[in-house]
Scaffold this active site. Structure first.
Site, short mmCIF file in Angstrom:
data_model
loop_
_atom_site.label_atom_id
_atom_site.label_comp_id
_atom_site.label_asym_id
_atom_site.label_seq_id
_atom_site.Cartn_x
_atom_site.Cartn_y
_atom_site.Cartn_z
N GLU A 36 0.63 -11.86 -3.48
CA GLU A 36 -0.85 -11.92 -3.41
C GLU A 36 -1.50 -11.47 -4.72
OE1 GLU A 36 0.99 -9.62 -2.21
OE2 GLU A 36 -0.02 -7.66 -2.32
N CYS A 87 6.07 -5.32 0.35
CA CYS A 87 6.22 -3.99 -0.23
C CYS A 87 6.17 -2.90 0.85
CB CYS A 87 5.19 -3.80 -1.34
SG CYS A 87 5.70 -2.56 -2.52
N GLY A 119 0.87 -1.17 0.00
CA GLY A 119 0.00 0.00 0.00
C GLY A 119 0.90 1.22 0.00
N GLU A 120 0.77 2.04 0.98
CA GLU A 120 1.59 3.25 1.08
C GLU A 120 2.13 3.33 2.51
OE1 GLU A 120 3.74 6.27 0.64
OE2 GLU A 120 2.70 5.53 -1.15
N HIS A 148 4.78 -8.50 -4.67
CA HIS A 148 3.41 -8.81 -4.21
C HIS A 148 2.97 -10.22 -4.62
CE1 HIS A 148 2.01 -4.68 -3.15
NE2 HIS A 148 3.00 -4.34 -3.94
N ILE A 187 5.44 -3.25 -7.66
CA ILE A 187 4.64 -2.05 -7.89
C ILE A 187 5.23 -0.91 -7.06
CG2 ILE A 187 2.35 -1.00 -7.73
CD1 ILE A 187 1.20 -3.85 -7.90
#
Ligand SMILES: NC(=O)CC[C@H](N)C(=O)O
Length: 190
Positions: A174, A80, A48-49, A172, A136
């Site tokens: 997932e 991530c 995410g962030e 990732h 990502i």
């Protein structure tokens, strides 16, 4: 039966739950509080962030208690942004968050969102077959102490590592159909 929590403050929560639902002997729980985290056998910190997740952890006064649970041995896997949260140090940034893994992590290590990419790697500890890796706006581990086991490198940069009960991936799993990292976390780390 093992109960795996996914920290559900922000990010790719549903995707991890979906991947885990394909494994046997696992139940999942989207966790939002420390009390809920105390109920699980292992915790995933999703992508995410990291800045947003770090701020939310701080706002809900979860940063210190979660840090303590991890120090006491709660198995965790950061994907991530989750890998960034686990790092002792974040390159070129003053604040770090859970300061659990002996790693220095570089955020957005491959450039902007447009520099997101996919590749495959052979990671013998995790699977006998090559594993698809989806990056990502990914970080990488710039350096790690010798107690951190490097599991995978891409272009000579560390992208997967384990330190005792802590697992970190810059990519990732997932978001792919390959369940080997989820299986490894549930069976070998938790
Ligand atoms: N896919 C991700 O989790 C991206 C991480 C994000 N670039 C960050 O710095 O937090």
């Amino acid at each position: 039966m093992k109960r795996i929590g996914i920290l559900a403050l922000q990010g790719a929560v549903a995707e991890h739950m979906h991947a885990l639902s394909k494994l046997q002997n696992v139940t999942t729980l989207a966790v939002k509080t420390i009390d809920e985290i105390k109920e699980v056998d292992g915790l995933i910190l999703p992508g995410g962030e990291s800045t947003a997740m770090g701020k939310l952890l701080d706002y809900f006064q979860m940063l210190e208690p979660l840090k303590n649970l991890i120090n006491q041995g709660l198995p965790v896997w950061g994907t991530c942004a989750g890998m960034i949260l686990l790092a002792k140090e974040i390159s070129a940034q003053e604040t770090s968050y859970l300061q659990a893994m002996d790693t220095v992590v570089k955020r957005n290590g491959y450039g902007s969102q447009l520099d997101s990419f996919q590749t495959t790697a052979s990671i013998p500890e995790i699977s006998t077959a090559p594993i698809p890796l989806t990056f990502i706006r990914a970080p990488y581990i710039e350096s790690a102490k010798e107690n951190v086991k490097v599991l995978a490198k891409v272009d000579n940069k560390i992208v997967a590592a384990q330190q005792d009960h802590m697992l970190a991936t810059a990519f990732h799993p997932e978001l792919t159909n390959d369940l080997s990292f989820h299986r490894y976390f549930v069976e070998k780390v938790v």
